[in-house]
Design a protein around this motif. Structure first.
Motif, PDB file in Angstrom:
ATOM      1  N   HIS A   1       0.839  -1.209   0.000  1.00  0.00           N
ATOM      2  CA  HIS A   1       0.000   0.000   0.000  1.00  0.00           C
ATOM      3  C   HIS A   1       0.867   1.250   0.000  1.00  0.00           C
ATOM      4  N   CYS A   2       1.963   1.240   0.776  1.00  0.00           N
ATOM      5  CA  CYS A   2       2.861   2.403   0.851  1.00  0.00           C
ATOM      6  C   CYS A   2       3.563   2.644  -0.480  1.00  0.00           C
ATOM      7  N   VAL A   3       4.004   1.534  -1.120  1.00  0.00           N
ATOM      8  CA  VAL A   3       4.669   1.673  -2.431  1.00  0.00           C
ATOM      9  C   VAL A   3       3.708   2.270  -3.457  1.00  0.00           C
ATOM     10  N   PHE A   4       2.454   1.761  -3.425  1.00  0.00           N
ATOM     11  CA  PHE A   4       1.454   2.263  -4.375  1.00  0.00           C
ATOM     12  C   PHE A   4       1.187   3.753  -4.157  1.00  0.00           C
ATOM     13  N   HIS A   5       1.123   4.145  -2.877  1.00  0.00           N
ATOM     14  CA  HIS A   5       0.868   5.545  -2.553  1.00  0.00           C
ATOM     15  C   HIS A   5       2.019   6.422  -3.026  1.00  0.00           C
ATOM     16  N   PHE A   6       3.259   5.897  -2.870  1.00  0.00           N
ATOM     17  CA  PHE A   6       4.442   6.642  -3.299  1.00  0.00           C
ATOM     18  C   PHE A   6       4.447   6.835  -4.820  1.00  0.00           C
ATOM     19  N   LEU A   7       4.148   5.762  -5.545  1.00  0.00           N
ATOM     20  CA  LEU A   7       4.120   5.844  -7.011  1.00  0.00           C
ATOM     21  C   LEU A   7       3.036   6.797  -7.496  1.00  0.00           C
ATOM     22  N   PHE A   8       1.886   6.792  -6.815  1.00  0.00           N
ATOM     23  CA  PHE A   8       0.781   7.682  -7.188  1.00  0.00           C
ATOM     24  C   PHE A   8       1.191   9.147  -7.045  1.00  0.00           C
ATOM     25  N   CYS A   9       1.913   9.442  -5.977  1.00  0.00           N
ATOM     26  CA  CYS A   9       2.367  10.824  -5.744  1.00  0.00           C
ATOM     27  C   CYS A   9       3.344  11.268  -6.825  1.00  0.00           C
ATOM     28  N   ILE A  10       4.275  10.337  -7.204  1.00  0.00           N
ATOM     29  CA  ILE A  10       5.252  10.662  -8.252  1.00  0.00           C
ATOM     30  C   ILE A  10       4.549  10.977  -9.567  1.00  0.00           C
ATOM     31  N   VAL A  11       3.574  10.128  -9.922  1.00  0.00           N
ATOM     32  CA  VAL A  11       2.837  10.333 -11.181  1.00  0.00           C
ATOM     33  C   VAL A  11       2.078  11.653 -11.152  1.00  0.00           C
ATOM     34  N   ALA A  12       1.454  11.947 -10.005  1.00  0.00           N
ATOM     35  CA  ALA A  12       0.693  13.188  -9.882  1.00  0.00           C
ATOM     36  C   ALA A  12       1.584  14.399 -10.059  1.00  0.00           C
ATOM     37  N   ILE A  13       2.790  14.332  -9.439  1.00  0.00           N
ATOM     38  CA  ILE A  13       3.736  15.459  -9.551  1.00  0.00           C
ATOM     39  C   ILE A  13       4.178  15.640 -10.997  1.00  0.00           C
ATOM     40  N   LEU A  14       4.457  14.529 -11.673  1.00  0.00           N
ATOM     41  CA  LEU A  14       4.873  14.612 -13.074  1.00  0.00           C
ATOM     42  C   LEU A  14       3.777  15.203 -13.953  1.00  0.00           C
ATOM     43  N   CYS A  15       2.527  14.809 -13.707  1.00  0.00           N
ATOM     44  CA  CYS A  15       1.400  15.320 -14.503  1.00  0.00           C
ATOM     45  C   CYS A  15       1.225  16.818 -14.301  1.00  0.00           C
ATOM     46  N   ILE A  16       1.323  17.218 -13.026  1.00  0.00           N
ATOM     47  CA  ILE A  16       1.192  18.643 -12.730  1.00  0.00           C
ATOM     48  C   ILE A  16       2.307  19.417 -13.403  1.00  0.00           C
ATOM     49  N   GLY A  17       3.516  18.852 -13.373  1.00  0.00           N
ATOM     50  CA  GLY A  17       4.655  19.499 -14.007  1.00  0.00           C
ATOM     51  C   GLY A  17       4.455  19.649 -15.498  1.00  0.00           C
ATOM     52  N   LEU A  18       3.932  18.571 -16.122  1.00  0.00           N
ATOM     53  CA  LEU A  18       3.690  18.650 -17.560  1.00  0.00           C
ATOM     54  C   LEU A  18       2.635  19.685 -17.908  1.00  0.00           C
ATOM     55  N   LEU A  19       1.577  19.756 -17.091  1.00  0.00           N
ATOM     56  CA  LEU A  19       0.527  20.745 -17.321  1.00  0.00           C
ATOM     57  C   LEU A  19       1.054  22.159 -17.184  1.00  0.00           C
ATOM     58  N   CYS A  20       1.903  22.368 -16.154  1.00  0.00           N
ATOM     59  CA  CYS A  20       2.490  23.696 -15.943  1.00  0.00           C
ATOM     60  C   CYS A  20       3.393  24.070 -17.114  1.00  0.00           C
ATOM     61  N   ALA A  21       4.174  23.064 -17.564  1.00  0.00           N
ATOM     62  CA  ALA A  21       5.077  23.335 -18.691  1.00  0.00           C
ATOM     63  C   ALA A  21       4.274  23.691 -19.933  1.00  0.00           C
ATOM     64  N   GLU A  22       3.169  22.943 -20.132  1.00  0.00           N
ATOM     65  CA  GLU A  22       2.328  23.220 -21.296  1.00  0.00           C
ATOM     66  C   GLU A  22       1.721  24.602 -21.194  1.00  0.00           C
ATOM     67  N   SER A  23       1.299  24.955 -19.959  1.00  0.00           N
ATOM     68  CA  SER A  23       0.694  26.264 -19.746  1.00  0.00           C
ATOM     69  C   SER A  23       1.682  27.374 -20.015  1.00  0.00           C
ATOM     70  N   ILE A  24       2.946  27.155 -19.534  1.00  0.00           N
ATOM     71  CA  ILE A  24       3.979  28.164 -19.765  1.00  0.00           C
ATOM     72  C   ILE A  24       4.263  28.305 -21.249  1.00  0.00           C
ATOM     73  N   GLY A  25       4.290  27.151 -21.949  1.00  0.00           N
ATOM     74  CA  GLY A  25       4.570  27.184 -23.386  1.00  0.00           C
ATOM     75  C   GLY A  25       3.460  27.847 -24.164  1.00  0.00           C
ATOM     76  N   MET A  26       2.245  27.810 -23.623  1.00  0.00           N
ATOM     77  CA  MET A  26       1.118  28.399 -24.344  1.00  0.00           C
ATOM     78  C   MET A  26       0.697  29.733 -23.763  1.00  0.00           C
ATOM     79  N   ASN A  27       1.555  30.368 -23.031  1.00  0.00           N
ATOM     80  CA  ASN A  27       1.227  31.639 -22.409  1.00  0.00           C
ATOM     81  C   ASN A  27       0.908  32.707 -23.441  1.00  0.00           C
ATOM     82  N   LYS A  28       1.560  32.590 -24.608  1.00  0.00           N
ATOM     83  CA  LYS A  28       1.275  33.524 -25.687  1.00  0.00           C
ATOM     84  C   LYS A  28       0.053  33.033 -26.445  1.00  0.00           C
TER      85      LYS A  28
END
Length: 658
Positions: A3-30
């Motif tokens: 359960h702990c490993v699964f929770h850890f992996l879920f957090c990593i994926v969530a952080i990566l997704c948020i990062g990708l969304l932020c990067a996309e947002s920054i790239g599309m700021n114009k």
């Protein structure tokens, strides 16, 4: 552990997704590059003011003035540019903004044709091109805008439509304004509009609409939804009223200036329904038969009623007292007579505006007027009211802003220390008696913009406090009294908004002294007084937007200044019956708009200067001077609009030009 490993992996994926969304947002700021280029093409095709032009620069067009973009896709979704005064043609590059939902260019100066490709902007919810100067036929392709809820193409535009079938495809339309679009050939206008199921507001002012065959329209879909209907300034006849009977939601109906005829009572009866929610009704300026007011009790929620110029005569129906919600009543330009109508109307205690001007009302000013404590506008001009107005009549009218009793035989009897409860903005009391002393109660009216107290029997000088009123006196008429003494040395220091000043009239009094500098007026009347001195400072102290200047019948002397080319808006110039001397200034020949020129009964000498450029002249009067020389040939060859030419009592010689 798992359960702990699964929770850890879920957090990593969530952080990566948020990062990708932020990067996309920054790239599309114009904003989207193709849309930025389209906006620049649009900008370059129209006439922009400098301030706006400077704001449409840089890469981030979503931050440009009047632009809104989607927060995630950054596509341009709204172009909101009303009241900017833009000119030029509407470029088809506007159609490259495929994600537009709102396009509002109202009240600019666009011209040319409406691009057909606007019909391809399928996401549009609002299209407002009203208040411009577009020409040609409205593109039927606008019928493709299936999501459209608001369409405004009215006012100022020079558009036409030979048929309106395309409107029937706009199934989501709620608001439609085609006012002053030429619809004289659109015989299908009512049948097409009747197929728009959710239409709530419809305005077709001045469209040249004629009568339609109502039998060809079996069902009006709009009868369920229509709340506001404006058909002013058309050629519609009374039979059109049948089509409104089933509009149970109708609240506003404007049929001003059509061809409704017959008995007013019959027309009203056609509008009555079992469920009637009508709030505002305007039937003014229609040729109904001469008759008394009918019963309006089938409109229990009526708030405004306008029956101006509809051949209404008295007596006034007592049933009107049941219109408890009525706040505005206009019965001007009719044939109401006696004192009974005004007495009955004062029972309508919810009234805020009352127009009874140009009738035959007589008798005293009713004491019951004080019952109308919410009254904001009271217009009773051009009647036969008589008697006295005192504090008891007015003491309860604390909301009064517009008081018009022009052209009656009323006498104001107000004590010198009376402080009115109201704050007037407009006072019209011409031909009533306010004198002989200047009315002191005006001292407390510090918001006046319009004053007409002409022919009021005032034999006094202007009190000092009058010129200290912190108001914008755009209209001042004190003519035909016996006001005496000089005007203040400086009127330009008044706390006025120069853009709003229109007319000041001091004519037919006993005012004297030198002429002071005046604020920037459109018209100034000072005739028939006793002003003295010269016009030496006229050029530097007068408004260059003057249209009418009348200084006739005074005691002004000296030569005229030679600066008239500054007054290019001048239409009427009257300097007659003074003691002006010297040569007539050559600069008068630069007045391209002048139509009437009065220089008679002075002491002018020399020749008449060339007036060849004054092509609009209709009257020239230089009689009773000392002018000499031969009559110029241009009098007969160039002034084709000239009607009156008065040259008598001068020293002209030679032949008369043919």
């Amino acid at each position: 552990m798992i359960h702990c490993v699964f929770h850890f992996l879920f957090c990593i994926v969530a952080i990566l997704c948020i990062g990708l969304l932020c990067a996309e947002s920054i790239g599309m700021n114009k904003c989207v590059e193709t849309e930025r280029i389209a906006l620049l093409k649009f900008r370059d095709a129209i006439n922009l003011n400098r301030e706006f032009n400077s704001s449409w620069k840089g890469e981030e067009c979503c931050k440009w003035e009047g632009i809104l973009c989607d927060n995630f896709t950054h596509h341009v979704t709204s172009l909101h540019l009303l009241f900017f005064g833009f000119g030029g043609k509407l470029d088809s590059s506007i159609c490259e903004l495929k994600h537009l939902t709102y396009l509002n260019l109202n009240d600019n100066q666009f011209e040319g044709k409406i691009p057909k490709c606007i019909g391809s902007l399928g996401n549009l919810i609002e299209l407002d091109l009203g208040g411009n100067y577009f020409v040609g036929v409205i593109p039927p392709s606008l019928g493709n805008l299936s999501n459209l809820q608001t369409l405004d193409l009215g006012v100022f535009n020079y558009l036409t439509a030979n048929d309106l079938e395309w409107l029937s495809h706009l199934s989501n339309l709620r608001y439609l304004d085609l006012s002053y679009v030429n619809l004289t050939l659109a015989v299908d206008w009512l049948s097409s509009i009747s197929k728009i199921p959710y239409l709530s507001e419809l305005y077709l002012y001045g469209c040249g609409l004629h009568q339609v065959n109502l039998e060809s329209i079996p069902l009006l879909n709009t009868s369920i939804s229509l709340k506001s209907l404006g058909l002013k300034d058309n050629e519609l006849q009374s039979s059109i009223l049948k089509s409104f009977r089933n509009m149970s939601q109708l609240q506003d109906l404007n049929l001003n200036s059509n061809q409704l005829s017959g008995k007013l009572s019959d027309n009203i009866q056609q509008l009555c329904t079992t469920k009637n929610d009508l709030r505002n009704l305007d039937l003014s300026n229609n040729p109904f038969k001469v008759m008394s007011l009918p019963d309006f009790s089938c409109f229990p929620f009526l708030e405004t009623l306008s029956l101006r110029n509809t051949n209404v005569v008295g007596p006034f129906p007592k049933s009107f007292v049941h219109l408890s919600s009525l706040s505005s009543l206009d019965l001007g330009f009719n044939q109401l007579n006696g004192s009974q109508p005004l007495f009955e109307i004062t029972k309508l205690v919810s009234l805020k505006t009352l127009y009874l001007s140009h009738n035959n009302l007589s008798g005293p000013f009713p004491h019951t007027i004080g019952q109308l404590s919410d009254l904001n506008e009271l217009r009773l001009s051009s009647n036969k009211l008589n008697g006295t107005i005192n504090e008891t009549h007015l003491s309860n009218l604390s909301e009064l802003k517009y008081f018009d009793v022009n052209q009656n035989s009323l006498s104001f009897n107000l004590s010198s220390n009376w402080v009115p409860p109201f704050k007037l903005e407009k006072l019209h009391a011409s031909s009533c008696t306010l004198g002989p002393k200047f009315p002191l109660w005006l001292k407390h009216q510090r918001w006046l913009t319009d004053i007409n107290i002409s022919n009021c029997g005032i034999s006094d000088s202007f009190p000092k406090w009058f010129w200290n009123l912190p108001s914008s006196l755009r209209y001042l008429d004190v003519s035909h009294n016996k006001l005496n003494g000089p005007l203040p040395k400086s009127l330009q220091s008044l706390n006025v908004n120069y853009e709003d000043i229109w007319v000041w009239d001091f004519s037919f009094n006993n005012l004297n002294g030198l002429l002071p500098p005046f604020p920037k007026l459109y018209a100034l009347f000072l005739s028939n007084n006793m002003f003295t001195g010269t016009l030496s400072s006229f050029c530097s102290s007068s408004s260059q937007r003057l249209i009418n200047l009348d200084l006739s019948s005074n005691m002004l002397v000296g030569p005229l200044p030679d600066c008239w080319e500054k007054f290019q808006s001048l239409i009427v110039l009257n300097l007659a019956e003074n003691n002006f001397s010297g040569k007539v200034p050559k600069s008068l020949g630069a007045l391209g708009q002048i139509e009437s020129l009065h220089l008679n009964n002075n002491n002018f000498s020399g020749e008449i200067p060339s007036l060849i450029l004054c092509q609009k002249l209709k009257l020239i009067d230089v009689g009773d001077n000392n002018l000499q020389g031969s009559l110029p040939m241009w009098l007969g060859h160039h002034l084709h609009q000239l009607i009156v030419l008065r040259l008598r009592a001068n020293k002209f010689q030679g032949s008369i030009p043919t």
